[in-house]
Design an enzyme around this catalytic site. Sequence first.
Site, short mmCIF file in Angstrom:
data_model
loop_
_atom_site.label_atom_id
_atom_site.label_comp_id
_atom_site.label_asym_id
_atom_site.label_seq_id
_atom_site.Cartn_x
_atom_site.Cartn_y
_atom_site.Cartn_z
N ASP A 80 0.83 -1.22 0.00
CA ASP A 80 0.00 0.00 0.00
C ASP A 80 0.86 1.26 0.00
OD1 ASP A 80 -2.32 1.45 -0.01
OD2 ASP A 80 -2.70 1.25 2.14
N ASN A 117 -10.99 -2.93 -4.87
CA ASN A 117 -10.28 -1.93 -5.67
C ASN A 117 -10.97 -1.59 -6.99
OD1 ASN A 117 -7.00 -3.00 -4.52
ND2 ASN A 117 -8.16 -1.21 -3.89
C1 IPE Z 1 -5.23 -2.64 0.19
O1 IPE Z 1 -4.98 -1.30 -0.04
C2 IPE Z 1 -5.24 -3.39 -1.10
C3 IPE Z 1 -3.94 -3.54 -1.76
C4 IPE Z 1 -2.81 -3.08 -1.33
C5 IPE Z 1 -3.97 -4.27 -2.99
P1 IPE Z 1 -6.15 -0.24 -0.20
O2 IPE Z 1 -5.48 1.06 -0.47
O3 IPE Z 1 -7.12 -0.71 -1.20
O4 IPE Z 1 -6.82 -0.26 1.23
P2 IPE Z 1 -7.74 0.81 1.95
O5 IPE Z 1 -8.82 1.21 0.97
O6 IPE Z 1 -6.88 1.97 2.32
O7 IPE Z 1 -8.27 0.11 3.16
C1 IPE Z 2 -1.71 0.23 -3.23
O1 IPE Z 2 -1.47 1.59 -3.34
C2 IPE Z 2 -1.96 -0.40 -4.56
C3 IPE Z 2 -3.35 -0.88 -4.73
C4 IPE Z 2 -4.27 -0.83 -3.85
C5 IPE Z 2 -3.67 -1.48 -6.00
P1 IPE Z 2 -2.66 2.63 -3.31
O2 IPE Z 2 -3.08 2.93 -4.70
O3 IPE Z 2 -3.75 2.19 -2.41
O4 IPE Z 2 -1.92 3.89 -2.69
P2 IPE Z 2 -2.52 4.94 -1.67
O5 IPE Z 2 -3.05 4.19 -0.50
O6 IPE Z 2 -3.61 5.66 -2.41
O7 IPE Z 2 -1.38 5.82 -1.33
MG MG Z 3 -4.10 2.45 -0.45
#
Ligand code: IPE
Ligand code: IPE
Ligand code: MG
Length: 251
Positions: A32, A80
């Site tokens: 993340d 997602n």
């Molecule tokens: C968790 O991250 C999913 C992945 C890293 C693939 P998210 O960014 O989707 O999680 P939330 O929405 O902050 O809980």
């Molecule tokens: C994790 O990074 C990747 C996925 C969830 C696919 P994010 O896209 O959630 O990054 P932040 O949380 O917005 O910084």
């Molecule tokens: Mg995220």
Amino acid sequence: MFKALQGLRPAGKLLREVDVNNLPRHVGIIMDGNGRWAKKRGLPRSAGHRAGAQNLKTISEFAGEMGIRYITAYAFSTENWKRPKAEVDALMQLLLDYLRDRDQLAGKNVSIRVIGDRSALSDEINHEIDVVEDYTKDRDGMVLYLAINYGGRQEIVRAVNELCQNVREGTLSPGEVTEAMLSARMYTDEVPEADLIIRPSGELRLSNFLLWQSAYSEFWFSDINWPDFTTRDFTRAILEYQNRNRRFGGV
Ligand code: IPE
Ligand code: IPE
Ligand code: MG
């Protein structure tokens, strides 16, 4: 065993403190913080995802050489899909590029398996998953499970539905379901439960990752965004894990 890793900065000296006889067997990583990493640099979110995918190669190769047996990396959750279409498309394209880079994607001796609900993924991605799983299947080093369109609840519901089907067919009586039966129907049935779950980016939650397998996991959180997470950070997480006292409800 760390000879090959000595040159790998910045893990350096820390590596020598790792007890190779007390490694977590299965490490879950919630990758993340890609978006925030990009934002900080004035880049599009997709650039963060690209940097994150690159980092998975670095970390999985490192973990494999350290002697970790299983890694599950959370790449795309069942939630997602709520993101803007352009971002979802960019993530899917990135996954495709990542999978096509067969030789570079996770280290030479790493075998790749994908877990999650593949029915929602494109034919192109499904094809590439089949190719990569087959291409890497005989490797005997680490196994990298890529969680794509994965959700812990979806995984449990899927297992329950399979059991219901068994009841319908008469091979299972209602009321006789055991924990072992559910475990055997998880995507990770051949893998020990997650010993350690790593989540960078500052969020303190599971976000639907490995719900069943994390009953007794140790957690390691940090504010570092995933693309900035280094082999040194991974080593720190392992060292902290080795200092935890796992009791599993005992004394
Ligand atoms: C968790 O991250 C999913 C992945 C890293 C693939 P998210 O960014 O989707 O999680 P939330 O929405 O902050 O809980
Ligand atoms: C994790 O990074 C990747 C996925 C969830 C696919 P994010 O896209 O959630 O990054 P932040 O949380 O917005 O910084
Ligand atoms: Mg995220």
